[in-house]
Design an enzyme around this catalytic site. Sequence first.
Site, PDB file in Angstrom:
ATOM      1  N   ASP A 183     -35.885  -7.233 -28.149  1.00 45.74           N
ATOM      2  CA  ASP A 183     -35.976  -8.659 -28.441  1.00 45.74           C
ATOM      3  C   ASP A 183     -36.998  -8.889 -29.543  1.00 45.74           C
ATOM      4  O   ASP A 183     -38.189  -8.627 -29.368  1.00 45.74           O
ATOM      5  CB  ASP A 183     -36.380  -9.422 -27.180  1.00 45.74           C
ATOM      6  CG  ASP A 183     -36.165 -10.920 -27.305  1.00 45.74           C
ATOM      7  OD1 ASP A 183     -35.973 -11.402 -28.441  1.00 45.74           O
ATOM      8  OD2 ASP A 183     -36.178 -11.619 -26.270  1.00 45.74           O
ATOM      9  N   HIS A 185     -37.418 -11.990 -30.997  1.00 47.66           N
ATOM     10  CA  HIS A 185     -37.930 -13.357 -30.833  1.00 47.66           C
ATOM     11  C   HIS A 185     -38.125 -14.099 -32.152  1.00 47.66           C
ATOM     12  O   HIS A 185     -38.846 -15.094 -32.196  1.00 47.66           O
ATOM     13  CB  HIS A 185     -39.267 -13.357 -30.082  1.00 47.66           C
ATOM     14  CG  HIS A 185     -39.137 -13.251 -28.591  1.00 47.66           C
ATOM     15  ND1 HIS A 185     -38.484 -14.184 -27.823  1.00 47.66           N
ATOM     16  CD2 HIS A 185     -39.595 -12.300 -27.726  1.00 47.66           C
ATOM     17  CE1 HIS A 185     -38.541 -13.823 -26.548  1.00 47.66           C
ATOM     18  NE2 HIS A 185     -39.196 -12.686 -26.465  1.00 47.66           N
ATOM     19  N   GLU A 209     -32.112  -8.592 -30.418  1.00 47.70           N
ATOM     20  CA  GLU A 209     -31.986 -10.019 -30.118  1.00 47.70           C
ATOM     21  C   GLU A 209     -32.862 -10.870 -31.024  1.00 47.70           C
ATOM     22  O   GLU A 209     -34.009 -10.521 -31.294  1.00 47.70           O
ATOM     23  CB  GLU A 209     -32.380 -10.226 -28.651  1.00 47.70           C
ATOM     24  CG  GLU A 209     -32.289 -11.639 -28.141  1.00 47.70           C
ATOM     25  CD  GLU A 209     -32.601 -11.718 -26.662  1.00 47.70           C
ATOM     26  OE1 GLU A 209     -33.067 -12.784 -26.220  1.00 47.70           O
ATOM     27  OE2 GLU A 209     -32.394 -10.716 -25.939  1.00 47.70           O
ATOM     28  N   GLU A 235     -30.238 -17.801 -27.255  1.00 46.43           N
ATOM     29  CA  GLU A 235     -31.007 -18.459 -26.201  1.00 46.43           C
ATOM     30  C   GLU A 235     -31.535 -19.817 -26.637  1.00 46.43           C
ATOM     31  O   GLU A 235     -31.840 -20.660 -25.805  1.00 46.43           O
ATOM     32  CB  GLU A 235     -32.161 -17.575 -25.735  1.00 46.43           C
ATOM     33  CG  GLU A 235     -33.272 -17.396 -26.753  1.00 46.43           C
ATOM     34  CD  GLU A 235     -34.342 -16.433 -26.265  1.00 46.43           C
ATOM     35  OE1 GLU A 235     -35.410 -16.902 -25.838  1.00 46.43           O
ATOM     36  OE2 GLU A 235     -34.095 -15.213 -26.306  1.00 46.43           O
ATOM     37  N   ASP A 257     -27.844 -19.785 -22.736  1.00 42.20           N
ATOM     38  CA  ASP A 257     -28.627 -19.887 -21.502  1.00 42.20           C
ATOM     39  C   ASP A 257     -28.004 -20.952 -20.614  1.00 42.20           C
ATOM     40  O   ASP A 257     -27.798 -22.083 -21.050  1.00 42.20           O
ATOM     41  CB  ASP A 257     -30.071 -20.264 -21.853  1.00 42.20           C
ATOM     42  CG  ASP A 257     -31.002 -20.183 -20.657  1.00 42.20           C
ATOM     43  OD1 ASP A 257     -30.737 -20.895 -19.646  1.00 42.20           O
ATOM     44  OD2 ASP A 257     -31.994 -19.440 -20.715  1.00 42.20           O
TER      45      ASP A 257
END
Length: 383
Positions: A183, A185, A209, A235, A257
Amino acid sequence: MKITRIETFRVPPRWLFCRVETDEGIVGWGEPVVEGRADTVRTAVAELAEYLVGLDPRRIEDHWQVMTRGTFYRGGPVLSSAVAGLDQALWDIRGQALGVPVHDLLGGAVRDRARVYCWVGGDEPAEIADAVSAQVEAGFTAVKMNATGRTGRLGGAGGIAAAYARVATAREVLGPGRDVAVDLHGRLGPAGARRLLAALEDLNPLFAEEPVTPEHTRLLEPLVHATTVPIATGERLYSRWDFLPALTAGIAVAQPDPSHAGGISELRRIASLAETFDVQLAPHCPLGPIALAASLQIAFAAPNFLIQEQSIGIHYNDGAAELLDYVVDPEVFRFTDGYVARPTGPGLGITVDEDAVCRADAAVGGPWRTPLWRHPDGSFAEW
């Protein structure tokens, strides 16, 4: 059947639950929350409750359309998350009223078990090998970790090398037969992400991700073409319209999500849209039991489902309440050999421990807030 009351409960570690009661005694539960903005979403739920109370909860699609498109200003994380929790609760009620799990109402199960992964942190992992080993011993076949902690937008030679070393450590423990997802972010800029993705290619991550933040979705396509690592995102995308540019950019994995992207109703539509691009579904879910239960209902109905995130034991919750603290029967979330069995109970397939929720709401302290990060020079750092 009529909705008679809608309540919200803020519970540790950073979650918000909603309870939708009907005049026939059926109660549905949802999880509407933006992490760090629970009270804001709570207000939005109260505003939407003014519309819902007195209406038939079984008209799920009509209510979804009114809640999302019935006002001039639409979308965004707060409204979409408020709608998501209420939508989950309405599906829960509908399934209970008919005595079937929600995935039966979405076309029926397409699998008997769903693969799940767990988090092993990664921001400042002093003992990453031990953390991954523990998950392997618990039977998991996939883990996810943060690529970096606080970092500059370009990463720098030291930052890229440190990120590579952490992922390489995880890969060594996992071996070739298990998976590690990474991830980013959006902490790195596009150039930094390109450098890191190039470095990670020989470690064969399951996916990388959020290489860019959602406001930079237009920059995904060149990153997709620059690497062999499958790119995942979603997300912080809240509708099928938000997902369309990412899908056309060539992502491999969509990560809506269930508590942010409009609930079960919209997640199912996002899954179908992703299927038209041959994109896999890996729902984002570092939240509580209701969000996970809702997400699993999609997992068992969506043919392009890949893997499910879950937050049992996640490092964010250290020292706080756990996901299983709020359900009567935790067996529904038992993981065996890295999979969870198809839930067969009606509605969302879980029974919320209402006493535990009420006690937690009454005792909860100040709201959880997203930590503020700064670089050594005092400037703001991307979280």
